[in-house]
Every structure is written in C-alpha cells, then in structure tokens.
Design a protein around this motif. Structure first.
Motif, mmCIF file in Angstrom:
data_model
loop_
_atom_site.group_PDB
_atom_site.id
_atom_site.type_symbol
_atom_site.label_atom_id
_atom_site.label_comp_id
_atom_site.label_asym_id
_atom_site.label_seq_id
_atom_site.Cartn_x
_atom_site.Cartn_y
_atom_site.Cartn_z
ATOM 1 N N LEU A 68 -54.718 146.503 -38.701
ATOM 2 C CA LEU A 68 -53.953 146.231 -37.606
ATOM 3 C C LEU A 68 -52.657 145.421 -38.377
ATOM 4 O O LEU A 68 -51.241 145.578 -37.553
ATOM 5 C CB LEU A 68 -54.655 144.604 -37.057
ATOM 6 C CG LEU A 68 -53.921 144.048 -36.105
ATOM 7 C CD1 LEU A 68 -53.266 145.040 -34.318
ATOM 8 C CD2 LEU A 68 -54.813 142.935 -35.389
ATOM 9 N N MET A 69 -52.241 145.287 -39.265
ATOM 10 C CA MET A 69 -51.236 144.743 -39.752
ATOM 11 C C MET A 69 -50.284 145.637 -40.340
ATOM 12 O O MET A 69 -48.882 145.403 -39.940
ATOM 13 C CB MET A 69 -51.426 143.393 -40.454
ATOM 14 C CG MET A 69 -51.947 142.673 -40.615
ATOM 15 S SD MET A 69 -52.699 141.256 -42.210
ATOM 16 C CE MET A 69 -51.162 140.413 -42.072
ATOM 17 N N GLU A 70 -50.252 146.679 -40.742
ATOM 18 C CA GLU A 70 -49.947 148.018 -40.892
ATOM 19 C C GLU A 70 -49.241 148.406 -39.808
ATOM 20 O O GLU A 70 -48.346 149.350 -39.987
ATOM 21 C CB GLU A 70 -50.524 149.230 -42.085
ATOM 22 C CG GLU A 70 -50.986 148.295 -43.262
ATOM 23 C CD GLU A 70 -50.182 148.419 -44.348
ATOM 24 O OE1 GLU A 70 -49.134 149.432 -44.022
ATOM 25 O OE2 GLU A 70 -49.365 147.118 -44.160
ATOM 26 N N SER A 71 -49.770 148.371 -38.641
ATOM 27 C CA SER A 71 -49.238 148.892 -37.723
ATOM 28 C C SER A 71 -47.937 148.303 -37.012
ATOM 29 O O SER A 71 -47.543 149.084 -36.486
ATOM 30 C CB SER A 71 -50.333 149.203 -36.445
ATOM 31 O OG SER A 71 -50.165 147.307 -36.035
ATOM 32 N N ASP A 72 -47.564 146.819 -37.515
ATOM 33 C CA ASP A 72 -46.141 146.652 -37.260
ATOM 34 C C ASP A 72 -45.809 145.643 -37.867
ATOM 35 O O ASP A 72 -46.766 144.716 -38.587
ATOM 36 C CB ASP A 72 -46.402 145.805 -36.294
ATOM 37 C CG ASP A 72 -45.266 145.270 -35.313
ATOM 38 O OD1 ASP A 72 -44.501 144.889 -36.294
ATOM 39 O OD2 ASP A 72 -45.356 144.936 -33.927
ATOM 40 N N PRO A 73 -44.536 145.814 -38.242
ATOM 41 C CA PRO A 73 -43.903 145.542 -39.467
ATOM 42 C C PRO A 73 -43.829 144.359 -39.305
ATOM 43 O O PRO A 73 -43.394 142.905 -40.643
ATOM 44 C CB PRO A 73 -42.445 145.737 -39.649
ATOM 45 C CG PRO A 73 -42.137 146.826 -38.749
ATOM 46 C CD PRO A 73 -43.615 147.258 -38.490
ATOM 47 N N LEU A 74 -43.773 143.186 -38.370
ATOM 48 C CA LEU A 74 -43.346 141.941 -37.847
ATOM 49 C C LEU A 74 -44.974 141.211 -37.447
ATOM 50 O O LEU A 74 -44.270 140.069 -37.682
ATOM 51 C CB LEU A 74 -42.532 142.006 -36.579
ATOM 52 C CG LEU A 74 -41.065 142.491 -36.002
ATOM 53 C CD1 LEU A 74 -40.857 142.147 -34.771
ATOM 54 C CD2 LEU A 74 -40.468 141.765 -37.165
ATOM 55 N N ILE A 75 -45.497 141.952 -37.886
ATOM 56 C CA ILE A 75 -46.727 141.077 -38.211
ATOM 57 C C ILE A 75 -46.997 140.530 -39.407
ATOM 58 O O ILE A 75 -47.214 141.312 -40.747
ATOM 59 C CB ILE A 75 -48.103 141.918 -37.763
ATOM 60 C CG1 ILE A 75 -48.253 142.479 -37.026
ATOM 61 C CG2 ILE A 75 -49.249 141.028 -38.333
ATOM 62 C CD1 ILE A 75 -49.056 143.241 -35.927
ATOM 63 N N ALA A 76 -46.735 139.077 -39.728
ATOM 64 C CA ALA A 76 -47.326 138.533 -41.079
ATOM 65 C C ALA A 76 -48.218 138.376 -40.828
ATOM 66 O O ALA A 76 -48.467 137.283 -42.603
ATOM 67 C CB ALA A 76 -46.157 137.820 -40.626
ATOM 68 N N VAL A 77 -49.488 137.475 -39.906
ATOM 69 C CA VAL A 77 -50.353 136.834 -40.163
ATOM 70 C C VAL A 77 -51.260 137.577 -39.103
ATOM 71 O O VAL A 77 -51.030 138.027 -38.637
ATOM 72 C CB VAL A 77 -50.810 135.077 -40.487
ATOM 73 C CG1 VAL A 77 -51.629 134.732 -39.927
ATOM 74 C CG2 VAL A 77 -49.496 134.628 -40.853
ATOM 75 N N ALA A 78 -52.549 137.333 -39.461
ATOM 76 C CA ALA A 78 -53.514 137.705 -38.437
ATOM 77 C C ALA A 78 -54.920 137.013 -39.314
ATOM 78 O O ALA A 78 -55.372 137.291 -40.211
ATOM 79 C CB ALA A 78 -53.946 139.282 -38.708
ATOM 80 N N ALA A 79 -55.785 136.969 -37.958
ATOM 81 C CA ALA A 79 -57.263 136.614 -38.280
ATOM 82 C C ALA A 79 -58.390 137.584 -37.814
ATOM 83 O O ALA A 79 -58.418 138.069 -36.649
ATOM 84 C CB ALA A 79 -57.587 135.127 -38.080
ATOM 85 N N SER A 171 -39.357 132.175 -37.051
ATOM 86 C CA SER A 171 -38.698 133.025 -37.496
ATOM 87 C C SER A 171 -38.740 134.659 -37.313
ATOM 88 O O SER A 171 -38.273 135.201 -37.909
ATOM 89 C CB SER A 171 -39.274 133.494 -39.025
ATOM 90 O OG SER A 171 -38.872 131.975 -40.100
ATOM 91 N N GLY A 172 -39.893 134.825 -36.107
ATOM 92 C CA GLY A 172 -39.958 136.067 -35.337
ATOM 93 C C GLY A 172 -40.710 136.605 -35.842
ATOM 94 O O GLY A 172 -41.211 138.260 -35.319
ATOM 95 N N TYR A 173 -41.515 136.283 -36.357
ATOM 96 C CA TYR A 173 -43.109 136.927 -36.907
ATOM 97 C C TYR A 173 -44.148 136.732 -36.026
ATOM 98 O O TYR A 173 -43.864 135.744 -35.127
ATOM 99 C CB TYR A 173 -43.346 136.839 -37.948
ATOM 100 C CG TYR A 173 -41.949 137.311 -38.836
ATOM 101 C CD1 TYR A 173 -41.571 137.919 -39.299
ATOM 102 C CD2 TYR A 173 -41.262 135.813 -39.978
ATOM 103 C CE1 TYR A 173 -40.273 138.753 -40.326
ATOM 104 C CE2 TYR A 173 -40.315 136.188 -40.974
ATOM 105 C CZ TYR A 173 -40.073 137.137 -41.080
ATOM 106 O OH TYR A 173 -38.873 137.913 -41.753
ATOM 107 N N LYS A 174 -45.196 137.727 -35.941
ATOM 108 C CA LYS A 174 -46.309 138.066 -35.285
ATOM 109 C C LYS A 174 -47.192 137.001 -35.638
ATOM 110 O O LYS A 174 -47.815 137.756 -36.651
ATOM 111 C CB LYS A 174 -46.199 139.253 -34.178
ATOM 112 C CG LYS A 174 -45.651 139.749 -33.459
ATOM 113 C CD LYS A 174 -45.344 141.150 -32.749
ATOM 114 C CE LYS A 174 -44.242 141.470 -32.157
ATOM 115 N NZ LYS A 174 -44.645 143.187 -31.652
#
Length: 221
Positions: A68-79, A171-174
């Motif tokens: 999931l995190m690799e699918s979008d460079p703006l994703i900073a954090v996931a749980a 800062s614009g991240y997800k």
C-alpha cells in the motif's frame, strides 16, 4: 529490538533465547518518544515498523502494508487493523481501524469511541486515508521520519503518534489504514488504564497536541 533500559530481564531473555535478534539498548528510560528516537537513529532501513511489546503478529502481516505504501510516494505512514488480543473478533482501543480527530481536538477511531469497541464484522475492509496511525503498530518511511525529526519528546508517551501524523499531514503527506493486515494488541502492558500517570499524560498531551499542531482549528476534521 529496541530496549529502553528495562530492568525486568527481558534483554537477557532475548539474547539467550533468540541470539540472532539484534538488541539496541538505551542507557536510560527516555519514554516512548525518546526511546524510539534514540533506537531508530541507529537503524538503517527504508521503512521503520514501530511495534509495541504487547502485540501478537502473524505471518504475512507486513507485505500488504508495504505494498500500500509503495503505491503512492506521498504516503508517509500506515497502520494495520488493530484487534484485541483477548477478544480476537473485537477491535482494540489503541488504533482499531484507523484514527481520526473531531473539531474539539478529541481523538477517536473507527471501531472504537471512548471505551466502547466494536466487533469486527467486516465493516472496515476498505483501506484508505486516515488522520493518525497508532504507535502500537505504525509503519513509516524513514525519509519522512527524518524530515519530521521523529517524535516530539515533550510528549514522553501517549498521543505522540497523533502529533507526528498531524505534522506530516500539514506537510502534504498521507496517513493510511491497511485493511488487509491485522495484529492483536493486549494493551496496557506498560501503563494500565488505572495508572494516574497515564491519566496525566493523556490530558496534558491532548492540550499539547492542539497547541503544537493546530493552525487555528483549520486542520481539525
């Protein structure tokens, strides 16, 4: 494994029973925030996975989150989905199916509001963007951890992950919830719900959270 100057014999147990595991030891107890900041400063990796010691995981729980995190460079954090260790079909208080915050600055989760938790009946099987991810099980890209300079050590413990996620969102991240991965959290392994220090940290840190991060209320959902 990171150790925050524990005195319960856990380091010796790990070193004896699992000699292949690297243990990074702090020289003092710096709290959840300072402990992680010092341990992760000594780790080189593209991703950091923050995981509490009272969490049970299963094989293949990491891959869906990284995908999931690799699918979008703006994703900073996931749980992942966080469920109860003691009641496997119920969501757990710390994170459940992703964290949010209301217009008064009160944090809540899908699957848990105040002390009420829901049964997992498949109602949160859609991955998507959330406001904050629980520090009980948090994935974060190293470059964004470094950019944010990690946790704010003023928090010591509790709500530091909300502060970090909020700063990254500003800062614009997800921040994302991954429904295809789940873990089981015991909760209260370090500080029980009845501990007065826990109550103090929760009230103090909620005020600190709003003061440190909110831009005149415009960021609250």
């Amino acid at each position: 494994m990171g150790d925050n100057a524990s005195t319960d014999g856990s380091v010796e147990f790990i070193q004896t029973s699992y000699p292949n595991i690297r243990v990074i030891q702090n020289d003092a107890n710096y709290g959840f925030t300072g402990g992680y900041n010092r341990v992760l400063a000594r780790v080189e990796a593209d991703y950091y996975i923050l995981l509490n010691s009272d969490v049970e995981v299963h094989p293949c729980w990491i891959e869906p989150v990284i995908t999931l995190m690799e699918s979008d460079p703006l994703i900073a954090v996931a749980a992942p989905k966080i469920k109860s260790y003691n009641q496997k079909n119920s969501f757990e208080h710390a994170g459940a199916a992703g964290g949010f915050i209301d217009s008064f600055g009160y944090p809540f989760c899908r699957g848990r509001i105040v002390n009420e938790t829901e049964q997992d009946n498949g109602q949160y099987e859609q991955s998507g963007e959330i406001f904050w991810a629980s520090g009980a099980s948090m994935f974060i890209k190293k470059k964004y951890w470094d950019e944010a300079e990690g946790f704010d050590e003023q928090f010591f413990a509790h709500m530091e992950e909300i502060d970090l996620c909020w700063r990254l969102k500003n800062s614009g991240y997800k921040v994302m919830y991954c429904a295809q991965s789940e873990i089981f959290h015991l909760g209260g392994g370090t500080l029980t719900a009845e501990n007065p220090f826990k109550t103090y940290l929760n009230f103090r840190n909620n005020l600190l959270l709003i003061k440190r991060t909110c831009r005149f209320g415009k960021d609250l959902l």
